[in-house]
Scaffold this motif. Structure first.
Motif, PDB file in Angstrom:
ATOM      1  N   ARG A 116     -16.888-109.794 -11.483  1.00  0.00           N
ATOM      2  CA  ARG A 116     -16.150-110.407  -9.749  1.00  0.00           C
ATOM      3  C   ARG A 116     -15.976-111.606  -9.929  1.00  0.00           C
ATOM      4  NH1 ARG A 116     -17.931-106.650  -5.770  1.00  0.00           N
ATOM      5  NH2 ARG A 116     -18.741-104.735  -6.831  1.00  0.00           N
TER       6      ARG A 116
ATOM      7  N   TYR B  36     -18.802-112.594  -2.083  1.00  0.00           N
ATOM      8  CA  TYR B  36     -17.987-111.128  -2.568  1.00  0.00           C
ATOM      9  C   TYR B  36     -19.368-111.052  -3.472  1.00  0.00           C
ATOM     10  CZ  TYR B  36     -14.517-108.305  -6.105  1.00  0.00           C
ATOM     11  OH  TYR B  36     -14.482-107.283  -6.079  1.00  0.00           O
ATOM     12  N   GLY B  37     -19.518-109.397  -3.067  1.00  0.00           N
ATOM     13  CA  GLY B  37     -20.864-108.393  -3.957  1.00  0.00           C
ATOM     14  C   GLY B  37     -22.004-108.705  -3.774  1.00  0.00           C
TER      15      GLY B  37
ATOM     16  N   GLU C 148     -21.437-107.654 -14.564  1.00  0.00           N
ATOM     17  CA  GLU C 148     -20.984-107.706 -13.287  1.00  0.00           C
ATOM     18  C   GLU C 148     -20.512-108.960 -12.447  1.00  0.00           C
ATOM     19  OE1 GLU C 148     -18.878-105.573 -10.108  1.00  0.00           O
ATOM     20  OE2 GLU C 148     -19.339-104.871 -12.607  1.00  0.00           O
TER      21      GLU C 148
ATOM     22  N   ARG D  29     -12.779-111.534 -10.490  1.00  0.00           N
ATOM     23  CA  ARG D  29     -11.804-111.359 -10.012  1.00  0.00           C
ATOM     24  C   ARG D  29     -11.283-111.886  -8.406  1.00  0.00           C
ATOM     25  NH1 ARG D  29     -13.364-105.074  -8.545  1.00  0.00           N
ATOM     26  NH2 ARG D  29     -11.511-104.837 -11.077  1.00  0.00           N
TER      27      ARG D  29
END
Length: 370
Positions: free
Chosen positions: A336, A324-325, A332, A339
């Motif tokens: 992520r 993810y990401g 940042e 989240r």
């Protein structure tokens, strides 16, 4: 001891698909129906009724209705009065690459307790939920090689049940969606009393690699509910409720509306602010959050990953890794990670790449930053 069991379980889930996995590669939606108990294991005998017979009759009714749908393939763990070991039931579902696993049972209690319950796997057992799990799991003692098949699992041990919960946590959200639909239909369509959706550590769904639920149709020990569940009318009503829930689940998935599957994730994103962090760029390094690894190839779409967008897939030998990401901003990527954890990927972690080669995060952070 408890930490060792948890660690073993965490190692095991590396080979599983992520919680958001929805559909198999097969064109048809595969549903595995499991009638609890069977053969020399009658289940509970409340009011003189046999749980194994009632569960089988309801399962066959559910399957008959689902088979009318050309987009659904139904597989039964048993269609006759035979005994299957718990791990064999999961094996059938896994080999079929199933989309859903539904195990049907009947409840019992020393009081006149009544009502339906639908269980998903989890470690947060109340005393009552643990009692249900203990009762359903003790069937392993009828198996010849239970110590080998269940790695010394003890149905009476809270430590064992915690370890089981961790293994299946990646499917809990979708399992909950189906469980809620089943309980809602028991109330609305079958006019039954619902005791709600529960979480317990149940062996029969421990190793299933798909959303899975265990349905308790009611209490055979209850003087009204027992006869109802033993009647053809009662069995048909309960079967219709389960069948409609499965169809509704599939339809939502097909339409990709995401109201049930993704709403929780969206609520978390919109209403739970993430920490405000200053930019911390690490030159020539790309950070990602690894959320899952599996032998199964999944499309990196939001509906497969609890609403997370910007998911990528990489094949490493026979394993697919899902990230993810992708950013050079370390702060940042920490957001992520938060989240991803909030939408269900509690075991996710940050990885770092330099020139396409994975390096340790510590080494990456030693690089010059702006």
């Amino acid at each position: 001891m408890i930490y060792r069991l948890v660690f073993i379980s965490l190692l095991f889930i590396i080979g599983l698909t992520p919680q958001g996995m929805a559909q198999a590669d097969d064109d048809k939606f595969v549903v595995v129906l499991d009638a609890g108990h069977g053969g020399g294991d009658p289940g509970n005998l409340g009011n003189g009724y046999k749980e194994k017979n009632i569960a089988l009759k309801v399962v066959l009714e559910v399957g008959k209705a689902l088979e009318d749908n050309p987009d659904i393939k139904v597989i039964y763990t048993r269609k006759t009065d035979v005994f299957l070991e718990l791990h064999e039931r999961a094996d059938i579902a896994n080999k079929a690459d199933a989309d859903l696993f539904v195990s049907v049972h009947c409840n019992s209690h020393h009081t006149q307790a009544s009502g339906t319950e639908t269980f998903v796997l989890g470690a947060a057992n109340t005393a009552r939920n643990f009692a249900v799990a203990k009762k359903e799991n003790e069937v392993i003692f009828l198996e010849d090689n239970y110590e080998k098949n269940y790695a010394g699992f003890d149905p009476s041990s809270p430590e064992s049940t915690i370890a089981i919960g961790i293994e299946q946590e990646i499917y809990v959200e979708q399992s909950i969606v189906l469980a809620r639909k089943i309980e809602d239909n028991f109330v609305k369509n079958a006019k039954r009393k619902s005791r709600g959706l529960k979480q317990a550590s149940l062996l029969v769904i421990r190793n299933t690699y798909m959303p899975s639920v265990l349905v308790e149709l009611g209490f055979l020990t209850n003087n009204q509910e027992g006869p109802y569940l033993n009647s053809k009318r009662g069995q048909q009503n309960m079967a219709v409720a389960i069948e409609k829930a499965i169809i509704s689940y599939k339809n939502e998935l097909d339409q990709n509306i995401g109201d049930s599957f993704l709403q929780a994730a969206e609520d978390i994103k919109q209403h739970t602010p993430l920490p405000q962090r200053e930019t911390r760029i690490i030159e020539d390094v790309t950070f990602k959050v690894q959320i899952a690894a599996s032998s199964r190839k999944l499309e990196p779409k939001p509906y497969n990953f609890n609403g997370l967008d910007d998911v990528s897939r990489e094949q490493v030998n026979n394993l697919y890794k899902y990230y993810y990401g992708a950013t050079s901003d370390y702060n940042e990527i920490k957001n992520r990670k938060l989240r991803a954890a909030k939408v269900g990927y509690d075991s996710c972690f940050i990885v770092a790449f330099k020139d396409g080669v994975q390096i340790s995060v510590d080494d990456a952070l030693k690089s010059t930053s702006n």
